[in-house]
Design an enzyme around this catalytic site. Structure first.
Site, PDB file in Angstrom:
ATOM      1  N   ILE A 158      -9.501  13.698   6.914  1.00  0.00           N
ATOM      2  CA  ILE A 158     -10.315  13.970   5.981  1.00  0.00           C
ATOM      3  C   ILE A 158      -9.699  13.127   4.635  1.00  0.00           C
ATOM      4  CG2 ILE A 158     -11.062  16.325   6.816  1.00  0.00           C
ATOM      5  CD1 ILE A 158      -9.381  17.642   4.964  1.00  0.00           C
ATOM      6  N   ASP A 159     -10.620  12.936   3.508  1.00  0.00           N
ATOM      7  CA  ASP A 159      -9.996  12.240   2.613  1.00  0.00           C
ATOM      8  C   ASP A 159      -9.191  12.746   1.808  1.00  0.00           C
ATOM      9  OD1 ASP A 159     -12.087  10.247   3.368  1.00  0.00           O
ATOM     10  OD2 ASP A 159     -13.579  10.947   2.059  1.00  0.00           O
ATOM     11  N   LYS A 160      -8.205  11.896   1.019  1.00  0.00           N
ATOM     12  CA  LYS A 160      -7.323  12.164   0.128  1.00  0.00           C
ATOM     13  C   LYS A 160      -7.621  13.498  -0.827  1.00  0.00           C
ATOM     14  CE  LYS A 160      -4.616  10.831  -3.653  1.00  0.00           C
ATOM     15  NZ  LYS A 160      -4.256   9.479  -4.603  1.00  0.00           N
ATOM     16  N   THR A 162     -10.316  15.325  -0.646  1.00  0.00           N
ATOM     17  CA  THR A 162     -11.260  16.341   0.124  1.00  0.00           C
ATOM     18  C   THR A 162     -10.115  17.534   0.641  1.00  0.00           C
ATOM     19  OG1 THR A 162     -12.901  14.785   0.865  1.00  0.00           O
ATOM     20  CG2 THR A 162     -12.630  16.928   2.009  1.00  0.00           C
ATOM     21  N   ARG A 262     -20.050  11.860   1.702  1.00  0.00           N
ATOM     22  CA  ARG A 262     -20.208  11.096   0.255  1.00  0.00           C
ATOM     23  C   ARG A 262     -21.124  10.092   0.417  1.00  0.00           C
ATOM     24  NH1 ARG A 262     -13.939   9.740  -0.714  1.00  0.00           N
ATOM     25  NH2 ARG A 262     -14.748   9.082  -2.780  1.00  0.00           N
TER      26      ARG A 262
END
EC number: 5.4.99.-
Length: 355
Positions: A158-160, A162, A262
């Site tokens: 998962i994104d930084k 998030t 996103r």
């Protein structure tokens, strides 16, 4: 008379600087002739074509040991190397004593509730302080786990910025079986997101191919499903609460692409609140009053990252075959942001809102 030291200094000044190999790739036997800048852009979506052309002009791209320009047309079995003035950064994963919020753990796997701001795996600009560095420390006494072994470790990412749930495999068998579940779309994942704008419908599905935005390589873009660009991405969403100018939604992933939620929300005109990359860090909906602008800026301070949380995660245990389902509370910043909007909504009549 010229001193000997002056001659040595002059020779050193004109000496070609030492170059270090950063990566190497051999062109496939069936490759058709194509410009090297286009070829490398296709192979490395994180770099722009302009950046690759600059590297070639600086003599940093070699083919079969010789520097080439960006218009060089590659041939089958050409060996392409990137040579830079500095040594390649050591990307081996080192154990670091970083606290982890471990939701579940057994001999095969662990489920972690990742905090926002933590990168999951070392990469450019983030070689330390990542989730996997912390996992390496936590499992440092487990002889069968090597954080540098790609057969174990992170099953998905998962994104930084998030927050939320992520699963880590301790064994190769666990990673293989869990990886197949993600690939076959049999896992269950839901996210909570605060997005700009009001939805007409209560639920819906967003479909479209996703690929790197050619104008901004740090961002993803949605393309038509019938195009040959990108990979298919499907996101289902459901409205949880409306705040007039923003909406709290639940997103369920059918596929798991980079920046999927996103990019999808941006594509339908509802970028995530405070998402810098996709334009959510500006006031997109609402009033022109100074009090409203101050309220939004305060919201940005409360939650200074995209308002996205990986809420639930479900999968079949790779060894026992049992269904495993996990749920995580909103982190403090996300919870405070929603509280502020609820308080704002309670003090404002619904008919004042414009979508």
């Amino acid at each position: 008379m010229i001193e000997e030291q002056e001659i040595i200094d002059d020779e050193l000044a004109t000496e070609t600087p030492q170059r270090f190999e950063h990566w190497k790739i051999e062109v496939d036997a069936g490759q058709t002739p194509v410009r090297i800048d286009k070829y490398l852009t296709d192979k490395n979506p994180y770099q722009s074509r302009n950046r690759i052309q600059q590297a070639a002009d600086a003599g940093c791209i070699e083919v079969n040991g010789q520097a080439v320009k960006s218009n060089y047309r590659i041939r089958p079995h050409d060996v392409i190397t990137l040579m830079l003035d500095t040594p390649k950064h050591d990307t081996s994963i080192v154990a670091e004593d970083i606290p982890l919020d471990i939701v579940y753990e057994d001999d095969d796997l662990m489920v972690v509730n990742k905090k926002a701001g933590m990168v999951v795996h070392p990469g450019a600009g983030n070689f330390t302080g990542t989730l996997i560095n912390a996992v390496a420390w936590h499992l440092k006494d487990l002889a069968t786990f090597d954080a540098n072994d790609p057969d174990v470790g992170l099953v998905h990412r998962i994104d930084k910025d998030t927050s939320g749930l992520i699963v880590v495999a301790k064994t190769a068998d666990a990673k293989s079986k869990l990886g197949k579940q993600f690939f076959n779309k049999t896992t269950h994942r839901s996210y909570h997101a605060l997005v700009w704008g009001n939805f007409v419908e209560d639920e819906g599905t967003i479909e479209g191919n996703i690929a790197r935005d050619p104008k901004n390589r740090l961002r993803m873009k949605i393309f038509p499903l019938d195009s040959e660009v990108g990979k298919t991405a499907i996101t289902h969403y459901r409205v949880m609460q409306r705040f007039g100018y923003v909406t709290l939604v639940e997103c369920i992933l059918e596929t798991g692409r980079t920046h999927q939620i996103r990019a999808h929300m941006k594509h339908i005109g509802h970028p995530l609140f405070a998402d810098v990359t996709y334009g959510g860090d500006e006031i997109i909906r609402g009033q022109r009053s100074s009090s409203y602008k101050a309220f939004i800026q305060n919201c940005f301070k409360v939650c200074p990252r995209q308002a996205l949380h990986a809420k639930t995660l479900g999968f079949i245990h790779p060894t026992t075959g049992r269904q495993m389902d996990f749920d995580s509370d909103w982190p403090a910043d996300f919870s405070a942001l929603i509280d502020k909007w609820r308080a704002y909504l309670s003090g404002t009549t619904q008919d004042t809102f414009t979508a």
